[in-house]
Scaffold this motif. Structure first.
Motif, PDB file in Angstrom:
ATOM      1  N   ILE A   1     -17.026   2.844   9.835  1.00 31.09           N
ATOM      2  CA  ILE A   1     -16.387   1.881   9.343  1.00 31.09           C
ATOM      3  C   ILE A   1     -16.485   1.751   7.698  1.00 31.09           C
ATOM      4  CG2 ILE A   1     -16.481  -0.986   9.152  1.00 31.09           C
ATOM      5  CD1 ILE A   1     -18.098  -1.021  11.870  1.00 31.09           C
ATOM      6  N   GLY A   2     -15.217   1.590   7.507  1.00 38.05           N
ATOM      7  CA  GLY A   2     -14.221   1.173   5.607  1.00 38.05           C
ATOM      8  C   GLY A   2     -14.647  -0.029   5.851  1.00 38.05           C
ATOM      9  N   LEU A   3     -14.319  -0.803   4.827  1.00 37.03           N
ATOM     10  CA  LEU A   3     -13.518  -2.395   4.341  1.00 37.03           C
ATOM     11  C   LEU A   3     -13.173  -1.752   2.743  1.00 37.03           C
ATOM     12  CD1 LEU A   3     -14.212  -5.277   4.404  1.00 37.03           C
ATOM     13  CD2 LEU A   3     -16.611  -4.459   2.930  1.00 37.03           C
ATOM     14  N   VAL A   4     -11.874  -2.243   3.128  1.00 35.12           N
ATOM     15  CA  VAL A   4     -11.388  -3.198   1.738  1.00 35.12           C
ATOM     16  C   VAL A   4     -10.990  -4.335   1.486  1.00 35.12           C
ATOM     17  CG1 VAL A   4      -8.558  -2.160   0.715  1.00 35.12           C
ATOM     18  CG2 VAL A   4      -9.302  -0.702   2.316  1.00 35.12           C
ATOM     19  N   PRO A   5     -11.960  -4.908   0.567  1.00 31.11           N
ATOM     20  CA  PRO A   5     -11.505  -6.222   0.536  1.00 31.11           C
ATOM     21  C   PRO A   5     -10.844  -6.334  -0.439  1.00 31.11           C
ATOM     22  CG  PRO A   5     -13.623  -5.238  -0.300  1.00 31.11           C
ATOM     23  CD  PRO A   5     -12.777  -4.635   0.239  1.00 31.11           C
ATOM     24  N   THR A   6      -9.321  -7.437  -0.642  1.00 33.66           N
ATOM     25  CA  THR A   6      -8.361  -7.315  -0.645  1.00 33.66           C
ATOM     26  C   THR A   6      -8.285  -8.954  -1.252  1.00 33.66           C
ATOM     27  OG1 THR A   6      -6.651  -7.461   0.421  1.00 33.66           O
ATOM     28  CG2 THR A   6      -7.268  -5.649   0.060  1.00 33.66           C
ATOM     29  N   MET A   7      -7.103  -9.475  -2.349  1.00 31.70           N
ATOM     30  CA  MET A   7      -6.921 -10.701  -2.097  1.00 31.70           C
ATOM     31  C   MET A   7      -5.351 -11.211  -1.623  1.00 31.70           C
ATOM     32  SD  MET A   7      -8.994 -12.781  -5.304  1.00 31.70           S
ATOM     33  CE  MET A   7      -8.312 -12.161  -6.340  1.00 31.70           C
ATOM     34  N   GLY A   8      -5.092 -10.098  -0.652  1.00 35.27           N
ATOM     35  CA  GLY A   8      -3.187 -10.200  -0.239  1.00 35.27           C
ATOM     36  C   GLY A   8      -2.515 -10.043  -1.048  1.00 35.27           C
TER      37      GLY A   8
ATOM     38  N   VAL B   1     -16.761   3.368  -3.187  1.00 31.37           N
ATOM     39  CA  VAL B   1     -16.187   4.489  -3.689  1.00 31.37           C
ATOM     40  C   VAL B   1     -14.998   3.851  -4.334  1.00 31.37           C
ATOM     41  CG1 VAL B   1     -14.597   6.120  -2.672  1.00 31.37           C
ATOM     42  CG2 VAL B   1     -16.015   5.682  -1.124  1.00 31.37           C
ATOM     43  N   ALA B   2     -15.439   4.066  -6.295  1.00 25.58           N
ATOM     44  CA  ALA B   2     -13.566   4.235  -6.405  1.00 25.58           C
ATOM     45  C   ALA B   2     -12.882   5.451  -6.374  1.00 25.58           C
ATOM     46  CB  ALA B   2     -14.539   4.194  -8.245  1.00 25.58           C
ATOM     47  N   VAL B   3     -11.189   4.390  -6.314  1.00 21.74           N
ATOM     48  CA  VAL B   3      -9.718   5.374  -6.020  1.00 21.74           C
ATOM     49  C   VAL B   3      -9.132   5.379  -7.430  1.00 21.74           C
ATOM     50  CG1 VAL B   3      -7.835   5.104  -3.957  1.00 21.74           C
ATOM     51  CG2 VAL B   3      -9.604   4.521  -3.582  1.00 21.74           C
ATOM     52  N   PRO B   4      -8.291   5.959  -8.262  1.00 18.26           N
ATOM     53  CA  PRO B   4      -7.908   5.788  -8.762  1.00 18.26           C
ATOM     54  C   PRO B   4      -7.191   4.924  -8.758  1.00 18.26           C
ATOM     55  CG  PRO B   4      -8.490   7.785  -8.715  1.00 18.26           C
ATOM     56  CD  PRO B   4      -8.729   7.174  -7.011  1.00 18.26           C
ATOM     57  N   ILE B   5      -6.296   4.346 -10.478  1.00 24.00           N
ATOM     58  CA  ILE B   5      -5.369   3.109 -10.532  1.00 24.00           C
ATOM     59  C   ILE B   5      -4.136   4.160 -10.129  1.00 24.00           C
ATOM     60  CG2 ILE B   5      -3.739   2.322 -12.112  1.00 24.00           C
ATOM     61  CD1 ILE B   5      -6.259   2.421 -14.028  1.00 24.00           C
TER      62      ILE B   5
ATOM     63  N   ASP C   1     -19.835   1.761   6.288  1.00 21.87           N
ATOM     64  CA  ASP C   1     -20.374   2.765   6.151  1.00 21.87           C
ATOM     65  C   ASP C   1     -19.492   3.122   4.425  1.00 21.87           C
ATOM     66  OD1 ASP C   1     -21.958   4.107   8.404  1.00 21.87           O
ATOM     67  OD2 ASP C   1     -19.493   3.338   8.979  1.00 21.87           O
ATOM     68  N   ASN C   2     -18.541   2.938   4.177  1.00 28.25           N
ATOM     69  CA  ASN C   2     -17.636   2.653   2.800  1.00 28.25           C
ATOM     70  C   ASN C   2     -16.908   1.720   2.632  1.00 28.25           C
ATOM     71  OD1 ASN C   2     -18.420   5.681   2.839  1.00 28.25           O
ATOM     72  ND2 ASN C   2     -17.442   5.889   4.401  1.00 28.25           N
ATOM     73  N   ALA C   3     -17.252   1.125   1.425  1.00 26.74           N
ATOM     74  CA  ALA C   3     -16.244   0.041   0.754  1.00 26.74           C
ATOM     75  C   ALA C   3     -15.365   1.011  -0.202  1.00 26.74           C
ATOM     76  CB  ALA C   3     -17.302  -0.631   0.525  1.00 26.74           C
ATOM     77  N   TYR C   4     -13.860   0.291  -0.372  1.00 26.79           N
ATOM     78  CA  TYR C   4     -13.147   0.848  -1.336  1.00 26.79           C
ATOM     79  C   TYR C   4     -12.472  -0.300  -1.856  1.00 26.79           C
ATOM     80  CZ  TYR C   4     -13.362   4.591   2.040  1.00 26.79           C
ATOM     81  OH  TYR C   4     -13.997   5.227   2.772  1.00 26.79           O
ATOM     82  N   PHE C   5     -13.109   0.326  -2.973  1.00 25.89           N
ATOM     83  CA  PHE C   5     -12.008  -0.473  -4.777  1.00 25.89           C
ATOM     84  C   PHE C   5     -11.177   0.293  -5.830  1.00 25.89           C
ATOM     85  CE2 PHE C   5     -16.061  -2.291  -2.839  1.00 25.89           C
ATOM     86  CZ  PHE C   5     -15.696  -3.353  -2.465  1.00 25.89           C
ATOM     87  N   GLY C   6     -10.264  -0.340  -5.860  1.00 23.36           N
ATOM     88  CA  GLY C   6      -9.558   0.040  -6.430  1.00 23.36           C
ATOM     89  C   GLY C   6     -10.376   0.321  -8.579  1.00 23.36           C
TER      90      GLY C   6
ATOM     91  N   ASN D   1       0.822  -0.983  -3.005  1.00 20.05           N
ATOM     92  CA  ASN D   1       0.982   0.540  -3.078  1.00 20.05           C
ATOM     93  C   ASN D   1      -0.688   0.652  -2.842  1.00 20.05           C
ATOM     94  OD1 ASN D   1       3.065   1.385  -1.413  1.00 20.05           O
ATOM     95  ND2 ASN D   1       4.393   1.731  -3.196  1.00 20.05           N
ATOM     96  N   GLY D   2      -1.041   0.112  -4.261  1.00 18.22           N
ATOM     97  CA  GLY D   2      -2.670   0.306  -4.721  1.00 18.22           C
ATOM     98  C   GLY D   2      -2.998  -0.434  -3.870  1.00 18.22           C
ATOM     99  N   HIS D   3      -3.028  -1.210  -3.402  1.00 17.33           N
ATOM    100  CA  HIS D   3      -4.491  -1.785  -2.287  1.00 17.33           C
ATOM    101  C   HIS D   3      -4.034  -0.711  -0.981  1.00 17.33           C
ATOM    102  CE1 HIS D   3      -3.695  -5.668  -3.596  1.00 17.33           C
ATOM    103  NE2 HIS D   3      -5.210  -5.671  -4.068  1.00 17.33           N
ATOM    104  N   LEU D   4      -2.104   0.225  -1.010  1.00 15.59           N
ATOM    105  CA  LEU D   4      -2.679   0.930   0.518  1.00 15.59           C
ATOM    106  C   LEU D   4      -2.833   2.437   0.314  1.00 15.59           C
ATOM    107  CD1 LEU D   4       1.650  -0.407   1.239  1.00 15.59           C
ATOM    108  CD2 LEU D   4      -0.516  -1.207   2.079  1.00 15.59           C
ATOM    109  N   GLN D   5      -2.610   2.819  -0.972  1.00 19.27           N
ATOM    110  CA  GLN D   5      -3.849   3.978  -1.760  1.00 19.27           C
ATOM    111  C   GLN D   5      -5.609   3.981  -0.278  1.00 19.27           C
ATOM    112  OE1 GLN D   5      -2.405   6.789  -1.832  1.00 19.27           O
ATOM    113  NE2 GLN D   5      -4.392   7.727  -1.549  1.00 19.27           N
TER     114      GLN D   5
END
Length: 284
Positions: free
Chosen positions: A24-31, A171-175, A142-147, A35-39
């Protein structure tokens, strides 16, 4: 894609997935997704069997009530975008669902939370820790993703995770940037035409400062960035700090660390934009 609005229903679904051996991967957002979120979502989809994207404008992390009121809310559009990148579940709870009672927890997040955003937005990171810890407990990813645009936030979340004993991967994802260099942000939609024309100069100035820094001191580089941006109509730098990329404490010399990052916040009109750039990058 299924959309859940209650914690109980989402947990029931995820328990079933977990029992089936799915990651399970989690991407927390405020909506107000872009495209940054979509990455972030694409990265999660590529590396997990199930991806959960939360869409929740969290009131406890806003120290400015006007900013909370004006924050864009586009749930239907967000869900349509998530469908295009194979998101498994969207979680869009109400404030009452996430905070049936007041969350009075106070986190000791250490020095990483006291500088920069922590200084200028009192209580902000405590609110971030409240909502992200709630999401971690609900989803148990299992993994959580943040920009990486929210560079300091990632450091704070890692500090919070260590404090609460979470052992999954953060997990940090590039700008992700527009073609003109502007870092993608939900707040960009609030810019007027003239402000939007000026906004890319933030990234342009940061990138140029790398060359400037090769023959100038840390302080001279900070002054050059701040003076350049403050000379642009409608722009005002709130802070520009050059810090150790791990501790987020200011550096005074380019040899102070193997990982040096410049973090900036600029008001473009009334819209508060953040960005960052690495001058030296050799993470621990």
């Amino acid at each position: 894609m299924k959309v859940f609005t209650t914690i109980a229903e989402l947990r029931q679904q995820l328990d079933s997935d977990r029992n089936a051996g799915k990651t399970i991967g989690l991407v927390p957002t405020m909506g107000a997704l872009h495209n940054g979120h979509l990455q972030l979502v694409k990265t999660s989809v590529a590396n997990n069997d199930v991806t959960v994207v939360s869409i929740f404008v969290n009131p406890t992390q806003f120290n400015d009530k006007n900013d909370l009121r004006l924050y864009p809310r586009t749930l239907d559009k967000d869900c349509a975008l998530l469908e295009t990148v194979n998101c498994t579940y969207a979680f869009a709870p109400s404030v009452e669902e996430m905070y049936p009672t007041e969350d009075t927890r106070v986190f000791n997040l250490g020095l990483v939370a006291e500088v920069m955003e922590g200084k200028y937005r009192p209580g902000h990171f405590n609110g971030v820790a409240q909502i992200v810890s709630k999401l971690f407990d609900i989803v148990r990813p299992d993994n959580a993703y943040f920009g990486e645009k929210d560079f300091q936030q990632i450091a704070v979340i890692r500090a919070m995770a260590a404090q609460l004993g979470y052992t999954f991967n953060i997990v940090a994802v590039p700008i992700v940037r527009e073609p003109d260099g502007l870092a993608l942000s939900s707040r960009n939609t609030r810019l007027t035409e003239s402000q939007r024309r000026n906004a890319p100069k933030i990234a342009e100035t940061l990138f140029k400062s790398r060359t400037f820094a090769a023959s100038h001191s840390v302080k001279e580089t900070i002054d050059e960035v701040v003076n350049t941006l403050n000379a642009i109509p409608e722009m005002r730098v709130e802070y520009y700090e050059i810090v150790d990329g791990n501790t987020l404490q200011p550096v005074t010399d380019w040899n102070d660390s193997d990982y040096i990052v410049g973090c900036i916040t600029v008001y473009d009109g009334e819209v508060r934009l953040i960005d960052n750039i690495a001058y030296r990058r050799s993470e621990k």
